[in-house]
Enzyme design. Structure first.
Site: not given
Length: 313
Positions: A114, A239, A269
């Site tokens: 990520c 994020h 996500n």
């Protein structure tokens, strides 16, 4: 005169297929209310059959090039952040390069899950600062649906697919002011795709606690490195993992949510693609003004975490 890098264009691509919480609740024992309350996610985009990371990354790159008014041949560095490549090798970057029609630019992948886009952005920034490149294409792309166990309600609700891209250009004045990267491999087992497994595994509560702490720390590190206070930041571009993590980071900056880019509800996500997708979404809505300070941050498996402070041009 010193050389810096400036972010001059953004682009993104999301698959047409939208999987909302209501449909997902027919697959596993969950509900829209449960998912939204705990994560903020309402839907996610899912790649079509036969559509992969190279396809999505190319589309995002083409849109960034178009916005910048550049041709593929104008790029001399291509970095792709992904944890879901279509094949082991060649790299996703090389395959995208071929699709775009670029020949000769350095092209490679970065894998920091990520945090991958932040790592890739920081790497490109160093190439431009040293004069090793003049224009860089940086892409974050994921086909997370490929590594999610759709029978595991604790993880399948979280992830989606997509790609985001930016173009950096060498300049005499700073655009990217600083980047900060960290990792701690001792926590690998808390978020991983194990060698003998096909699917992502996550110990959610432990990851949540570590993410909140690490992102709070890196926000303070970034501010201190630039002699700034939280009130000096115009926009937080985080994020997009969980709305509660995003809110906790905003609180560390004493930043109202009106100045935080939030796309987790629509995208879920998307790992390394989350930050550039959020950045392009806000840019397309004309949220940013020239001269404003943007703080980008992410946390991911590894554990890895990082930030980038940039001035919008």
């Amino acid at each position: 005169m010193p050389t810096y890098s400036q972010l001059i264009a953004t682009g993104s691509y999301l698959p047409e297929r939208i999987l909302d919480n209501h449909e997902l609740s027919t697959w596993v024992d969950t509900s829209d209310e449960w998912i939204v309350t705990r994560t903020g996610i309402r839907q996610r985009h899912i790649a079509a059959e036969g559509q992969g990371s190279v396809d999505m990354a190319t589309r995002a790159a083409e849109r960034a090039l178009q916005q910048a008014g550049l041709q593929a041949a104008d790029i001399d560095l291509i970095i792709v952040a992904t944890t879901t490549p279509d094949q082991i090798f060649p790299s996703t970057a090389c395959l995208v390069q071929a699709r775009l029609g670029n020949q000769g630019a350095a092209a490679f992948d970065v894998q920091a899950v990520c945090t991958g886009f932040i790592y890739a952005l920081a790497t490109a920034d160093q190439f431009l600062r040293t004069g090793a490149a003049r224009r860089a294409l940086v892409i974050g792309v994921e086909t997370m649906s490929r590594i999610v166990d759709w029978k595991d309600r604790s993880t399948c609700i979280l992830f989606g697919d997509g790609a985001g891209a930016v173009i950096l250009q060498a300049a005499d004045t700073p655009g990217i002011l600083s980047t900060h990267l960290h990792a701690d491999g001792r926590y690998a087992e808390l978020l991983q795709v194990a060698v003998d497994e096909s699917y992502l595994q996550m110990q959610g509560n432990a990851v949540f606690r570590m993410a909140v702490r690490a992102l709070g720390d890196i926000v303070q590190e970034t501010l201190a490195a630039n002699g700034l206070e939280g009130k000096d930041i115009d926009w937080l571009v985080p994020h997009q993992a969980n709305i509660r993590i995003i809110q906790a980071t905003a609180d560390k900056l004493n930043l109202p949510m009106e100045r935080v880019v939030v796309t987790v509800g629509e995208h879920g996500n998307v790992s390394a693609a989350s930050v550039p997708l959020a950045l392009d979404s806000a840019a397309q809505q004309n949220c940013f003004r020239p001269g404003q300070l943007l703080l980008l941050e992410a946390f991911g498996g590894g554990f890895t975490w990082g930030s980038a402070l940039l001035r919008w041009v």
